[in-house]
Design a protein around this motif. Structure first.
Motif, mmCIF file in Angstrom:
data_model
loop_
_atom_site.group_PDB
_atom_site.id
_atom_site.type_symbol
_atom_site.label_atom_id
_atom_site.label_comp_id
_atom_site.label_asym_id
_atom_site.label_seq_id
_atom_site.Cartn_x
_atom_site.Cartn_y
_atom_site.Cartn_z
ATOM 1 N N TYR A 136 -132.775 -24.692 0.070
ATOM 2 C CA TYR A 136 -133.728 -24.002 -0.792
ATOM 3 C C TYR A 136 -133.514 -22.496 -0.873
ATOM 4 O O TYR A 136 -133.662 -21.890 -1.938
ATOM 5 N N TYR A 137 -133.157 -21.884 0.240
ATOM 6 C CA TYR A 137 -132.943 -20.435 0.195
ATOM 7 C C TYR A 137 -131.738 -20.101 -0.684
ATOM 8 O O TYR A 137 -131.805 -19.201 -1.523
ATOM 9 N N CYS A 138 -130.649 -20.813 -0.482
ATOM 10 C CA CYS A 138 -129.448 -20.579 -1.291
ATOM 11 C C CYS A 138 -129.723 -20.864 -2.770
ATOM 12 O O CYS A 138 -129.257 -20.145 -3.654
ATOM 13 N N LYS A 139 -130.484 -21.896 -3.025
ATOM 14 C CA LYS A 139 -130.703 -22.353 -4.386
ATOM 15 C C LYS A 139 -131.644 -21.450 -5.171
ATOM 16 O O LYS A 139 -131.419 -21.204 -6.364
ATOM 17 N N TYR A 140 -132.672 -20.923 -4.504
ATOM 18 C CA TYR A 140 -133.720 -20.225 -5.248
ATOM 19 C C TYR A 140 -133.838 -18.730 -4.956
ATOM 20 O O TYR A 140 -134.550 -18.037 -5.681
ATOM 21 N N VAL A 141 -133.162 -18.226 -3.925
ATOM 22 C CA VAL A 141 -133.334 -16.809 -3.584
ATOM 23 C C VAL A 141 -132.019 -16.057 -3.477
ATOM 24 O O VAL A 141 -131.846 -15.011 -4.102
ATOM 25 N N CYS A 142 -131.096 -16.556 -2.684
ATOM 26 C CA CYS A 142 -129.903 -15.779 -2.326
ATOM 27 C C CYS A 142 -129.077 -15.372 -3.546
ATOM 28 O O CYS A 142 -128.630 -16.226 -4.312
ATOM 29 N N PRO A 143 -128.837 -14.070 -3.723
ATOM 30 C CA PRO A 143 -128.069 -13.596 -4.881
ATOM 31 C C PRO A 143 -126.566 -13.561 -4.634
ATOM 32 O O PRO A 143 -125.783 -13.330 -5.555
ATOM 33 N N ILE A 144 -126.161 -13.808 -3.389
ATOM 34 C CA ILE A 144 -124.757 -13.624 -3.034
ATOM 35 C C ILE A 144 -123.869 -14.675 -3.699
ATOM 36 O O ILE A 144 -122.772 -14.381 -4.173
ATOM 37 N N GLY A 145 -124.357 -15.914 -3.746
ATOM 38 C CA GLY A 145 -123.580 -16.959 -4.406
ATOM 39 C C GLY A 145 -123.409 -16.690 -5.890
ATOM 40 O O GLY A 145 -122.352 -16.966 -6.469
ATOM 41 N N THR A 146 -124.439 -16.130 -6.511
ATOM 42 C CA THR A 146 -124.349 -15.782 -7.937
ATOM 43 C C THR A 146 -123.302 -14.709 -8.154
ATOM 44 O O THR A 146 -122.485 -14.790 -9.083
ATOM 45 N N LEU A 147 -123.296 -13.704 -7.275
ATOM 46 C CA LEU A 147 -122.344 -12.601 -7.406
ATOM 47 C C LEU A 147 -120.919 -13.046 -7.115
ATOM 48 O O LEU A 147 -119.991 -12.727 -7.868
ATOM 49 N N GLU A 148 -120.729 -13.778 -6.014
ATOM 50 C CA GLU A 148 -119.379 -14.123 -5.575
ATOM 51 C C GLU A 148 -118.794 -15.334 -6.283
ATOM 52 O O GLU A 148 -117.570 -15.447 -6.389
ATOM 53 N N GLY A 149 -119.637 -16.240 -6.729
ATOM 54 C CA GLY A 149 -119.113 -17.462 -7.325
ATOM 55 C C GLY A 149 -119.661 -17.794 -8.692
ATOM 56 O O GLY A 149 -118.906 -18.123 -9.608
ATOM 57 N N GLY A 150 -120.977 -17.730 -8.834
ATOM 58 C CA GLY A 150 -121.619 -18.201 -10.059
ATOM 59 C C GLY A 150 -121.155 -17.496 -11.314
ATOM 60 O O GLY A 150 -120.785 -18.137 -12.305
ATOM 61 N N ILE A 151 -121.154 -16.186 -11.294
ATOM 62 C CA ILE A 151 -120.769 -15.419 -12.487
ATOM 63 C C ILE A 151 -119.330 -15.710 -12.878
ATOM 64 O O ILE A 151 -119.018 -15.950 -14.053
ATOM 65 N N PHE A 152 -118.431 -15.715 -11.886
ATOM 66 C CA PHE A 152 -117.012 -15.955 -12.179
ATOM 67 C C PHE A 152 -116.793 -17.356 -12.733
ATOM 68 O O PHE A 152 -116.126 -17.535 -13.761
ATOM 69 N N LEU A 153 -117.360 -18.360 -12.074
ATOM 70 C CA LEU A 153 -117.130 -19.736 -12.498
ATOM 71 C C LEU A 153 -117.708 -20.016 -13.883
ATOM 72 O O LEU A 153 -117.074 -20.674 -14.715
ATOM 73 N N VAL A 154 -118.892 -19.511 -14.141
ATOM 74 C CA VAL A 154 -119.513 -19.750 -15.444
ATOM 75 C C VAL A 154 -118.782 -18.989 -16.550
ATOM 76 O O VAL A 154 -118.554 -19.518 -17.646
ATOM 77 N N SER A 155 -118.396 -17.757 -16.267
ATOM 78 C CA SER A 155 -117.750 -16.937 -17.303
ATOM 79 C C SER A 155 -116.338 -17.416 -17.642
ATOM 80 O O SER A 155 -115.809 -17.109 -18.717
ATOM 81 N N THR A 156 -115.712 -18.184 -16.751
ATOM 82 C CA THR A 156 -114.338 -18.630 -16.986
ATOM 83 C C THR A 156 -114.224 -20.121 -17.285
ATOM 84 O O THR A 156 -113.114 -20.619 -17.482
ATOM 85 N N ASN A 157 -115.340 -20.815 -17.309
ATOM 86 C CA ASN A 157 -115.316 -22.259 -17.526
ATOM 87 C C ASN A 157 -116.241 -22.629 -18.684
ATOM 88 O O ASN A 157 -117.463 -22.584 -18.558
#
Length: 284
Positions: A136-157
């Protein structure tokens, strides 16, 4: 910077838009670094803790808890001050010229609630039909996954771009708010939202690496308080949860009453009394 690159050195992941799943992924780094980053070779201890607590058998991982205790006892929040990649990013952003503000002190207790509720309790007790809890913390709060993985994966896929929804944009909004806030408030994520900082901070008093105060040498000039960006009052208590061992107060203390030591129970070397009185006269 070195820990940011070193812990995310699986460059093939960025090239092929994949996540590393090798043997080292079972090993935790001592700081927050998202498992889902394409370059991550290791796991995040908070993510790992949630995964274990949220499993069907509800194990208490001796590896993860032992790892956190060991790191905390050896270093306390020194990890936050010198090794955390997201802390480094916030530090760099805070250098942007602007008027600076302090965090509203009651907000610093939010991270305690996040640790207890989202990291521990909800993964254990709010589960799906087969008894597995979400991180739950990773899914709903932590911004680190968005910065390190989410933005890159979504923007390139392009395939991901067609299926991302509210959750991605919600997490992206959290990340943007934190980064913008970091311009005017020093390390807002560390002060308000980081559960790992709570775990390490609670061990600041018993860690081998700690700041000692020579009360005989201290003249209560408040210089250490004024320069502390984590809003600690070192001349009253230098080993509170919020201290990240950055060392700023050590260099600014006019009587050298503060000293970082790395030996359990080591005492402060006394300052000569005549030096203290000389400085007191200057203060007048």
């Amino acid at each position: 910077m070195m820990t940011l690159i070193g812990s995310n050195s699986y460059f093939t992941g960025f090239m092929h838009k994949t996540i590393y799943k090798g043997n080292t992924k079972a090993v935790c780094v001592p700081f927050m670094n998202c498992y889902s980053c394409p370059g991550a070779r290791f796991s995040c201890p908070i993510g790992g803790l949630q995964a274990v607590l949220g499993s069907r058998k509800k194990y208490v991982s001796l590896y993860i808890t032992g790892f956190l205790l060991l790191v905390g006892i050896l270093f306390g929040r020194l990890i936050c001050g010198f090794l955390c990649p997201f802390g480094f990013i916030q530090d760099m952003i805070h250098k942007i010229p602007s008027k600076k503000f302090k965090v509203y002190q009651p907000f610093t207790y939010i991270k305690y609630g996040l640790l207890v509720l989202l990291v521990i309790l909800l993964p254990m007790f709010l589960t799906n039909d087969i008894g597995v809890g979400d991180p739950y913390y990773c899914k709903y709060v932590c911004p680190i996954g968005t910065l390190e993985g989410g933005i890159f994966l979504v923007s390139t896929n392009k395939a991901l771009q067609t299926i991302v929804g509210f959750l991605f944009y919600y997490k992206l909004t959290i990340l943007i708010i934190i980064l913008l806030t970091a311009v005017i408030i020093y390390r807002p994520f560390c002060k308000i939202l980081c559960p790992l900082g709570v775990i390490y901070g609670l061990m600041n008093r018993i860690s081998f690496g700690k700041i000692n105060l020579n009360k005989e040498a201290c003249i209560s000039c408040s210089t250490c308080k004024k320069v502390c960006k984590m809003e600690v009052v070192p001349f009253i208590d230098p080993n509170v949860v919020e201290c990240i061992r950055c060392g700023t107060c050590l260099g600014k203390c006019p009587t050298k009453a503060l000293l970082f030591t790395y030996k359990h129970g080591q005492q402060m070397k006394n300052v000569r009394k005549e030096e203290v009185y000389d400085i007191r006269e200057i203060q007048k």
